[in-house]
Design an enzyme around this catalytic site. Structure first.
Site, mmCIF file in Angstrom:
data_model
loop_
_atom_site.group_PDB
_atom_site.id
_atom_site.type_symbol
_atom_site.label_atom_id
_atom_site.label_comp_id
_atom_site.label_asym_id
_atom_site.label_seq_id
_atom_site.Cartn_x
_atom_site.Cartn_y
_atom_site.Cartn_z
ATOM 1 N N ARG A 180 58.495 18.310 51.776
ATOM 2 C CA ARG A 180 57.531 18.577 52.842
ATOM 3 C C ARG A 180 57.702 17.551 53.959
ATOM 4 O O ARG A 180 57.694 17.886 55.127
ATOM 5 C CB ARG A 180 56.100 18.542 52.291
ATOM 6 N N ASP B 216 62.167 22.058 48.534
ATOM 7 C CA ASP B 216 60.941 22.867 48.546
ATOM 8 C C ASP B 216 61.060 23.899 49.658
ATOM 9 O O ASP B 216 62.089 23.961 50.327
ATOM 10 C CB ASP B 216 59.689 21.980 48.701
ATOM 11 N N HIS C 171 59.323 28.272 45.596
ATOM 12 C CA HIS C 171 59.417 27.091 46.462
ATOM 13 C C HIS C 171 60.854 26.878 46.928
ATOM 14 O O HIS C 171 61.363 25.759 46.928
ATOM 15 C CB HIS C 171 58.891 25.846 45.735
ATOM 16 N N ASP D 182 57.179 26.245 39.229
ATOM 17 C CA ASP D 182 55.759 26.473 39.495
ATOM 18 C C ASP D 182 55.573 27.518 40.592
ATOM 19 O O ASP D 182 56.455 27.745 41.406
ATOM 20 C CB ASP D 182 55.078 25.160 39.919
ATOM 21 N N GLU D 183 54.391 28.122 40.579
ATOM 22 C CA GLU D 183 53.888 28.952 41.675
ATOM 23 C C GLU D 183 54.927 29.968 42.146
ATOM 24 O O GLU D 183 55.423 29.896 43.264
ATOM 25 C CB GLU D 183 53.441 28.059 42.840
ATOM 26 N N TRP E 167 50.289 20.285 34.993
ATOM 27 C CA TRP E 167 49.532 19.966 36.213
ATOM 28 C C TRP E 167 48.283 20.801 36.361
ATOM 29 O O TRP E 167 47.398 20.463 37.119
ATOM 30 C CB TRP E 167 50.425 20.103 37.445
ATOM 31 N N TRP F 7 52.577 14.598 46.536
ATOM 32 C CA TRP F 7 52.960 15.741 47.371
ATOM 33 C C TRP F 7 52.707 15.348 48.812
ATOM 34 O O TRP F 7 51.731 14.650 49.106
ATOM 35 C CB TRP F 7 52.148 16.983 46.975
ATOM 36 N N THR F 8 53.575 15.817 49.715
ATOM 37 C CA THR F 8 53.558 15.203 51.045
ATOM 38 C C THR F 8 53.271 16.174 52.188
ATOM 39 O O THR F 8 53.719 15.962 53.302
ATOM 40 C CB THR F 8 54.895 14.474 51.299
HETATM 41 C C1 ACM Z 1 52.519 21.910 41.662
HETATM 42 O O1 ACM Z 1 51.626 21.151 42.060
HETATM 43 N N1 ACM Z 1 52.707 23.076 42.258
HETATM 44 C C2 ACM Z 1 53.366 21.568 40.553
#
Ligand code: ACM
Length: 721
Positions: free
Chosen positions: A145, A174, A235, A298-299, A365, A426-427
Site C-alpha cells: 500500500r 498487494d 489482493h 485472504d479476502e 487474523w 498494514w499501510t
Molecule cells: C488481512 O488483514 N486481510 C489479512
C-alpha cells in the site's frame, strides 16, 4: 543513571536473572574471544560494532587481557536459549547454537548505559539464563500500500533484533503495488509497482533483487528470518494490471488507488496462472532462504470465478462443489509446489475455506474462532489478529497489547500448535512519516510477551521502558504515545467571535503543531501552536505534529467552507457509527469538508440507519442552495444512499420539500465516487430550519464481500448558501 539499575531494564525480561557480587569493568583493553567458525566470528563482529556505536568504547584486538567470551555449549538446552555470565574477570556468552549466542549478545548490549560515558563502564556481576517461550515472534510490514525504502526496512530490522523478535514478514505484493523485481515478468515492476493517485500524481516503488538479497543478508546477520509474502489468489490487482491475461476477464485494469477488497483475482481456471505463479515463486525462493513462503490467501471474492468458463470447467474437472473448494484446490496446488522446493506454506486463515492441508501454517487474523478451527484441523498457527498495529493508538493501547493472551482459552488444548505471534502493520494510512509512531512501543510489548508471557508485569514493563525511550530517541525512532493518538483535532465555529477554533488533543506534552495557511508544507520553522488555534477565514490549512525538529506524521489538510449553517445547532435522528464521528456533534455543520480518506474524521458514517438531520439557522434566512457530498467506496462497505431529500421550514413543524433525488447504486463498482447532491433554488427561499433526509442503501448485496451486513453511507457537510 547507575549501572546497577541497567540490568533491571532488560526487554524482554529474561527468564532468570541473579545478581552477584562485584562488577566487570568494560574499557578499551577488553577483547572479544569467539569460536573460530564463520557465524561465531560474525556475532563477535556484530557485538564489537554495537558496543562501539552504543557506548563509544572501541574494544581491543589483542590476544591478552580480560575478555568477553563467546562459547558454544551443547549442554544449554533450547533452540534460542543462552546463558550470560558477568563476573569481575570476564563476560561469558554461551549457547548450544548460534541463534542463542546472538541473543546473548543483544542482552549484553542492553546492559550498556543508555548515555555514552567518557570513562569505562561498570557492568554488575550477574547470571542470566534465558530462552523464549514462543518460537515465532514477528512483525509484518505491508509495503504494497505504501512503499518503504530499504534504509527504513533495515532500521526496523535493527530494532526487531534488539528486542529479540526473530521474524520479519515482508508483505511484498498487494492490489495497490507489486514491490519485488521478477526478472521473468518485468512488467510487474514497470507497471505493477506504480499507481496513479486520485490527484493525478504517480506513486510507487519496488525493490530490485539485489536490494532484496541485501536486506535478507542484513537480517541474517541480526538473527532475523525474512519471510516473503506474495499475495494470491486475491489482493493481486497490481499483477493483473501488469499481465491482464492472468485475470478471468482478460481486460486491462489500472493498479488500484483505493483500498478495500477488489473483485479481480488470479483466474485459477487457467494453466497460464499456475505457470506464472510457479515462475514467480522460483525467483522468490532463490532470494529468501527461509523455510517458509507466505502466500496470503485472504479476502478472495469469488465473483470472477463464477463468471469464468475456465474456472467453472476446472471445478467440474476436479469435482469441486463450489468456489470455496476451488480456492482450496488453488492453495493446495501451490502448497504442493512449494513443498517440492522444501518450503512450508503460510497463509491467512481464509486458506481453511473449502478445506486446508494440515501441514500449512495458518496466520490467524479474524478471531479466536478461526484459530480454533485451524487448530482442530491440525494446523500450526501464528496469532496476528489482536496485534494489528494499524489500529489507532487510543484503541489498541500499549497495555492492551501487553495484556493479550497468545494462547487464549479457546486454544488451550492445542498449546503446542501455537507457534507464536506477529504484529502486522498494514499501510493504507501509513507512510514512513508515521509508521514508527504505530510500531513503537507496541512492538516492544509484543517482544516481551512472546519471549516471556508468564512473567508479565505491566507497571514493571513501563518502568523498564523509560530507559528504552531514551535509546529510541538516540536512534531517531519516532515512537508514539502509549494510549493516545499522536494528535486528534476538533473544529468548532465560535459564533460570537466569528472564527473557527481548532482544538488539538496531543499524545505528547512536548508535541508542537506547525501549520501553514498558504498551501505549503509545514516545517519545523512554521508557526506553531499546542492546544488551540483560531482562524477567522477560510484558508488552505495544513497542520503537522513535530517533536523538536522531527515531523511525527504527514501534514493534515483541512478544507474549510464558509456557509450559513456553520456552527448552527444540528440534530440527528440517529447517531453516526462511533468509529466515524470523530469531529464532534457539529460535524455536518462545522464548515469542514471531507478529504481523501473516509476515516479522516471530517467524513461521517452512518451504518444501517436512515438519517434526518435538522439545522436550526436561528432566524429567518434567505436560502439559495443546499448541498451535501456523499461518498461511495464499495470495498469498504460504503455505498451511496438510496435517496436524499431536502426540506425547509419556518417553524420547525410544517415542512416544504424542495428537492429529492434517488440513486441507482452500483454496489459492484470498485471506483471511489464523491457525489455532490446539490439543490439550487429557482427563486430565493426564506427559512429558519433546513432538513436533510437520507435513506440508506440497506444490506450489502449477494456477491459483495460484506453481503448481508448493513452498508454505510458517508456524508461530510450540509452546505447552506
Ligand atoms: C488481512 O488483514 N486481510 C489479512
Amino acid at each position: 543513571m547507575s549501572a546497577t539499575t541497567l540490568a533491571q531494564n532488560l526487554i524482554p525480561q529474561p527468564q532468570r536473572l541473579e545478581h552477584r557480587e562485584g562488577a566487570f569493568r568494560l574499557d578499551s583493553s577488553v577483547r572479544i574471544v569467539a569460536p573460530n567458525d564463520l557465524r561465531s566470528r560474525e556475532i563477535a563482529d556484530f557485538l564489537r560494532g554495537a558496543i562501539r556505536d552504543d557506548s563509544g568504547i572501541a574494544l581491543a584486538e589483542g590476544r591478552n587481557g580480560r575478555a568477553i567470551e563467546l562459547r558454544l555449549d551443547p549442554k544449554i538446552m533450547g533452540e534460542e536459549a543462552y546463558r550470560l555470565t558477568v563476573t569481575k574477570d570476564r563476560i561469558a556468552l554461551a549457547a548450544s547454537n548460534h541463534r542463542g549466542l546472538f541473543w546473548a549478545a543483544q542482552t549484553l548490549r542492553q546492559l550498556l548505559p543508555v548515555e555514552r560515558s567518557v570513562g569505562p563502564i561498570s557492568i554488575p556481576a550477574m547470571r542470566i539464563e534465558d530462552a523464549p517461550q514462543f518460537s515465532y515472534r514477528g512483525h509484518m510490514l505491508d509495503v504494497g500500500r505504501h512503499f518503504m525504502p530499504v534504509e527504513f526496512v533495515k532500521k526496523q530490522i535493527d530494532l526487531l533484533s534488539y528486542y529479540k523478535l526473530n521474524t520479519f514478514h515482508w508483505h511484498l505484493t498487494d492490489d495497490q503495488g507489486w514491490r519485488i523485481e521478477i526478472k521473468k515478468y518485468p512488467k510487474l515492476a514497470e507497471v505493477g509497482a506504480w499507481r496513479t493517485e486520485a490527484d493525478g500524481s504517480r506513486y510507487g516503488g519496488f525493490y530490485t533483487q539485489d536490494q532484496i538479497r541485501d536486506v535478507v543478508e542484513y537480517a541474517r546477520l541480526r538473527n532475523i528470518m525474512v519471510i516473503p509474502e506474495i499475495e494470491m489468489p486475491g489482493h493481486a490487482s497490481a499483477a493483473l494490471a501488469s499481465y491482464p491475461e492472468l485475470s478471468c476477464r482478460k481486460q486491462p485494469i489500472d493498479v488500484p488507488n483505493v483500498w478495500g477488497v477488489i473483485k479481480d483475482v488470479y483466474c485459477v481456471g487457467d494453466e497460464f496462472t499456475f505457470e506464472f505463479i510457479e515462475n514467480v515463486l522460483d525467483e522468490v525462493i532463490a532470494l529468501f532462504p527461509a523455510a517458509y513462503v507466505h502466500i496470503g490467501g485472504d479476502e478472495v471474492p469469488k465473483d470472477r470465478w463464477r463468471e469464468s468458463a475456465s474456472s467453472q470447467k476446472r471445478m467440474r474437472d476436479e469435482n469441486l462443489k463450489d468456489e470455496h473448494e476451488l480456492q482450496s484446490y488453488f492453495v493446495k496446488r501451490v502448497q504442493r509446489y512449494l513443498a517440492g522446493k522444501g518450503k512450508t506454506l503460510i497463509g491467512w486463515d481464509e486458506i481453511l475455506e473449502g478445506g486446508a492441508d494440515s501441514s500449512a501454517i495458518v496466520e490467524v487474523w479474524r478471531g479466536d474462532a478461526e484459530g480454533a478451527k485451524a487448530l482442530a484441523n491440525g494446523n500450526k498457527i501464528i496469532s496476528a489478529g489482536p496485534f494489528y498495529l494499524d489500529s489507532p493508538l487510543n484503541a489498541l493501547t500499549l497495555e492492551k497489547v501487553y495484556a493479550t493472551e497468545i494462547v487464549p482459552a479457546a486454544y488451550a488444548s492445542h498449546r503446542e500448535q501455537v507457534l507464536g505471534a506477529e504484529a502486522p502493520l498494514w499501510t493504507e494510512r501509513v507512510t514512513t512519516a508515521n509508521a514508527e509512531t504505530l510500531l513503537y512501543p507496541r512492538l516492544i510489548a509484543l517482544a516481551e510477551i512472546t519471549w516471556n508471557a508468564d512473567k508479565r508485569d505491566y507497571p514493571d514493563f513501563l518502568q523498564r521502558l523509560q530507559a528504552h525511550y531514551r535509546r529510541l530517541t538516540q536512534w531517531q525512532v519516532g515512537y508514539g504515545p502509549e494510549n493516545r493518538n499522536v494528535v486528534d483535532f476538533r473544529f468548532a465555529w465560535n459564533p460570537s467571535a466569528q472564527n473557527w477554533r481548532v482544538q488539538a488533543e496531543r499524545g505528547f506534552s512536548d508535541l508542537q503543531l506547525r501549520y501553514t495557511t498558504d498551501g505549503s508544507e509545514p516545517s519545523s520553522a512554521s508557526p506553531g501552536f499546542t492546544d488551540s488555534l483560531t482562524l477567522s477565514q477560510v484558508v488552505p490549512l495544513k497542520i503537522a505534529p513535530f517533536r523538536g525538529a522531527r515531523a511525527y506524521a504527514s501534514p493534515r489538510e483541512f478544507t474549510m467552507v464558509s456557509h450559513k449553517a456553520v456552527g448552527k445547532s444540528i440534530q440527528y435522528s440517529s447517531q453516526p457509527n462511533a468509529n466515524y464521528r470523530l469531529a464532534g456533534e457539529q460535524v455536518l455543520a462545522d464548515g469542514l469538508l471531507g478529504g481523501g480518506s473516509f476515516a479522516d474524521g471530517m467524513w461521517t458514517g452512518w451504518q444501517g440507519e436512515n438519517l434526518r438531520a435538522t439545522i436550526d439557522l436561528k432566524a429567518s434566512t434567505p436560502v439559495n442552495a443546499i448541498s451535501a457530498r456523499f461518498l461511495q467506496q464499495s470495498g469498504s462497505w460504503i455505498l451511496l444512499p438510496k435517496a436524499v431529500r431536502y426540506s425547509v421550514s419556518s417553524d420547525g413543524k410544517r415542512w416544504k420539500r424542495v428537492y429529492a433525488r434517488s440513486f441507482d447504486v452500483d454496489a459492484g463498482s470498485e471506483q471511489r465516487l464523491v457525489e455532490d447532491v446539490a439543490f439550487h433554488a429557482d427563486k430565493p427561499l426564506t427559512a429558519r430550519y433546513v432538513r436533510m433526509e437520507v435513506d440508506q442503501y440497506g444490506s450489502l448485496p449477494a456477491g459483495h464481500n460484506g453481503a448481508g451486513h448493513p452498508a454505510y453511507f458517508f456524508v461530510d457537510e450540509i452546505v447552506v448558501k
